[in-house]
Design an enzyme around this catalytic site. Structure first.
Site, PDB file in Angstrom:
ATOM      1  N   TRP A 197      36.643 -40.511 -18.870  1.00 26.82           N
ATOM      2  CA  TRP A 197      36.688 -41.923 -18.489  1.00 26.82           C
ATOM      3  C   TRP A 197      38.090 -42.450 -18.807  1.00 26.82           C
ATOM      4  O   TRP A 197      38.605 -42.229 -19.910  1.00 26.82           O
ATOM      5  CB  TRP A 197      35.633 -42.680 -19.295  1.00 26.82           C
ATOM      6  CG  TRP A 197      35.542 -44.156 -19.045  1.00 26.82           C
ATOM      7  CD1 TRP A 197      35.478 -44.787 -17.836  1.00 26.82           C
ATOM      8  CD2 TRP A 197      35.469 -45.178 -20.043  1.00 26.82           C
ATOM      9  NE1 TRP A 197      35.372 -46.142 -18.021  1.00 26.82           N
ATOM     10  CE2 TRP A 197      35.367 -46.404 -19.370  1.00 26.82           C
ATOM     11  CE3 TRP A 197      35.480 -45.180 -21.434  1.00 26.82           C
ATOM     12  CZ2 TRP A 197      35.272 -47.629 -20.039  1.00 26.82           C
ATOM     13  CZ3 TRP A 197      35.386 -46.381 -22.109  1.00 26.82           C
ATOM     14  CH2 TRP A 197      35.283 -47.601 -21.410  1.00 26.82           C
ATOM     15  N   ASP A 250      30.110 -40.643 -26.774  1.00 26.77           N
ATOM     16  CA  ASP A 250      30.050 -41.835 -25.944  1.00 26.77           C
ATOM     17  C   ASP A 250      28.709 -41.756 -25.207  1.00 26.77           C
ATOM     18  O   ASP A 250      28.490 -40.877 -24.374  1.00 26.77           O
ATOM     19  CB  ASP A 250      31.229 -41.845 -24.958  1.00 26.77           C
ATOM     20  CG  ASP A 250      31.275 -43.142 -24.147  1.00 26.77           C
ATOM     21  OD1 ASP A 250      30.238 -43.832 -24.082  1.00 26.77           O
ATOM     22  OD2 ASP A 250      32.338 -43.452 -23.581  1.00 26.77           O
ATOM     23  N   LYS A 304      24.437 -50.581 -18.974  1.00 24.83           N
ATOM     24  CA  LYS A 304      23.872 -49.922 -17.800  1.00 24.83           C
ATOM     25  C   LYS A 304      22.350 -49.857 -17.878  1.00 24.83           C
ATOM     26  O   LYS A 304      21.666 -50.216 -16.940  1.00 24.83           O
ATOM     27  CB  LYS A 304      24.403 -48.500 -17.661  1.00 24.83           C
ATOM     28  CG  LYS A 304      25.811 -48.291 -18.136  1.00 24.83           C
ATOM     29  CD  LYS A 304      26.839 -48.736 -17.133  1.00 24.83           C
ATOM     30  CE  LYS A 304      28.230 -48.635 -17.747  1.00 24.83           C
ATOM     31  NZ  LYS A 304      29.307 -48.887 -16.860  1.00 24.83           N
TER      32      LYS A 304
HETATM   33  C1  LMR Z   1      33.019 -47.408 -15.344  1.00 26.89           C
HETATM   34  O1  LMR Z   1      33.355 -46.308 -15.777  1.00 26.89           O
HETATM   35  O2  LMR Z   1      33.196 -47.761 -14.174  1.00 26.89           O
HETATM   36  C2  LMR Z   1      32.302 -48.362 -16.256  1.00 26.89           C
HETATM   37  O3  LMR Z   1      32.084 -47.759 -17.486  1.00 26.89           O
HETATM   38  C3  LMR Z   1      32.961 -49.670 -16.355  1.00 26.89           C
HETATM   39  C4  LMR Z   1      34.239 -49.624 -17.160  1.00 26.89           C
HETATM   40  O4  LMR Z   1      34.321 -50.336 -18.164  1.00 26.89           O
HETATM   41  O5  LMR Z   1      35.148 -48.892 -16.790  1.00 26.89           O
END
Ligand code: LMR
Length: 400
Positions: free
Chosen positions: A130, A211, A246
């Site tokens: 991420w 996470d 979520k």
């Molecule tokens: C995402 O990955 O799109 C979500 O977790 C929102 C974010 O905060 O990035």
């Protein structure tokens, strides 16, 4: 002050959202940010949440501050959900939990705490991960390293490289992992593989930081805590950042939690005392509403059942949508085999689309996909599926 300062780049995910909002094309589709949408393209307030809010508004008597770690009842509920009510960590009171502002807030507080007590450690993140992980831990001052994870050729985890790297991570380093529904790839480990990872973590004595933003979106709330249970069985210290954005749809209420599991209740209490110091200088104490909603849902059997049923619907819709996308692309005769999308889990799919196709889709079809090809599968609906499949098929042809 800002005259000679260059403009900062837009956020990889929220920047895309801003561009989407500005796009005048009535056919535009947002497959970027990880927000659930129903088959009408709406992000609904869950019925269980609406019912809880009705109860809350009737009985709310004050807007006074919460304690620094948040409401203890909320923390207790988080632990039951994340660790499991019968787990040793929970029953032996070896965990400390605070209500953090969202999963991001939980990660950042955990990062600040680790930087204070384990300053020389490196933080290992999956390749890819991420986008915000690197920002959070990098800004906290950590050296960042990557462990191999997703193999773009096989569309699965590169197991040899992954395990090989994990066994070489030095004792005391911090290893950030996605407990389920890996973001961005959607490719998860099996239970056996998690057991192996947890065993390595215990032997090598590195610190897992999970996470856990998508509990319930993989196989179910209970099933998805497998990684947590595995690490609890092998490691002395475990950090977990969880979120109700979520799974109960409380995105804008910033309702997350940081849970720290320790070998003894005394150590858990020490950990909590230091988390409190960290929280106090960052945001003092958490926002109340989301936590109150969660607690109200979880203390009422009927509301809990309703919530879990709604979560089931969300998960199942995403699974069905994956199939519709793969079948829709196959029906258009695209030469690439997209069937791997059906095997991925959670909200996201690493679609395999190149950045060239991603840009083409945005510029020519107003379809917004995160760079790297991550698609929010929940953004697809019965109504927009044909348009998306037609566009991807054409984008693949144009971009070659
Ligand atoms: C995402 O990955 O799109 C979500 O977790 C929102 C974010 O905060 O990035």
């Amino acid at each position: 002050m800002w005259k000679n300062v260059e403009q900062a780049p837009a956020d990889a995910i929220f920047g895309l959202n801003d561009a989407f909002k500005k796009d005048p094309n009535p056919k535009k589709i947002n497959l970027g940010v990880g927000v659930y949408k129903d088959n009408k393209g709406h992000t609904p307030v869950l019925k269980a949440v609406k019912a809880a809010e009705k109860i809350l508004f009737g009985m709310e008597k004050t807007k006074s501050y919460l304690p620094i770690p948040g409401d203890p009842f909320y923390a207790d509920n988080v632990q039951k959900l994340v660790l499991g009510e019968t787990s040793d960590a929970y029953t032996q009171k070896r965990a400390a939990t605070i209500h953090a502002p969202g999963g991001t807030g939980a990660l950042r507080i955990g990062a600040e705490l680790l930087k204070k007590f384990n300053p020389r450690a490196a933080v290992w993140v999956s390749s890819p991960t991420w986008a915000n992980h690197k920002g959070i831990f990098g800004t906290a001052g950590f050296e960042l390293k990557e462990y191999p994870y997703y193999d773009a050729q096989t569309k699965s985890v590169d197991m040899d490289a992954f395990f090989n790297c994990l066994t070489k991570i030095p004792s005391g380093d911090i290893v950030l992992m996605h407990a389920c529904c890996h973001n961005p790839s959607g490719v998860d480990l099996s239970e056996d593989q998690w057991q192996q990872v947890a065993r390595i973590a215990g032997e090598k004595n590195w610190i897992p930081f999970l996470d856990f933003a998508y509990q319930g979106f993989g196989s179910g709330v209970e099933e998805d805590r497998f990684a947590v249970e595995a690490f609890c069985g092998t490691c002395n210290d475990l950090f977990i950042a969880s979120s109700f954005s979520k799974n109960i749809g409380l995105y804008n209420e910033r309702t997350g939690a940081l849970t720290i599991v320790s070998p003894t209740p005394e150590e858990a209490r020490v950990a909590l005392s230091h988390v409190k110091l960290t929280v106090r200088v960052c945001y003092s104490n958490p926002p109340a509403h989301g936590g109150l909603v969660v607690s109200t849902v979880l203390k009422d059997k009927e509301l809990t059942t309703q919530w879990l049923a709604e979560l089931d619907i969300m998960r199942k819709r995403i699974v069905a949508t994956r199939s519709a996308l793969v079948d829709g692309l196959a029906a258009r005769g695209v030469k690439e085999d997209f069937s791997y999308i059906k095997k991925q889990r959670g909200m996201f799919s690493f679609s395999g689309l190149s950045d060239e196709v991603v840009t083409w889709l945005k510029e020519n079809r107003s379809i917004y996909v995160v760079k790297g090809g991550r698609i929010n599968v929940a953004g697809l609906t019965t109504d927009n599926m044909d348009y998306v499949c037609d566009s991807i098929a054409q984008g693949l042809t144009v971009c070659g």
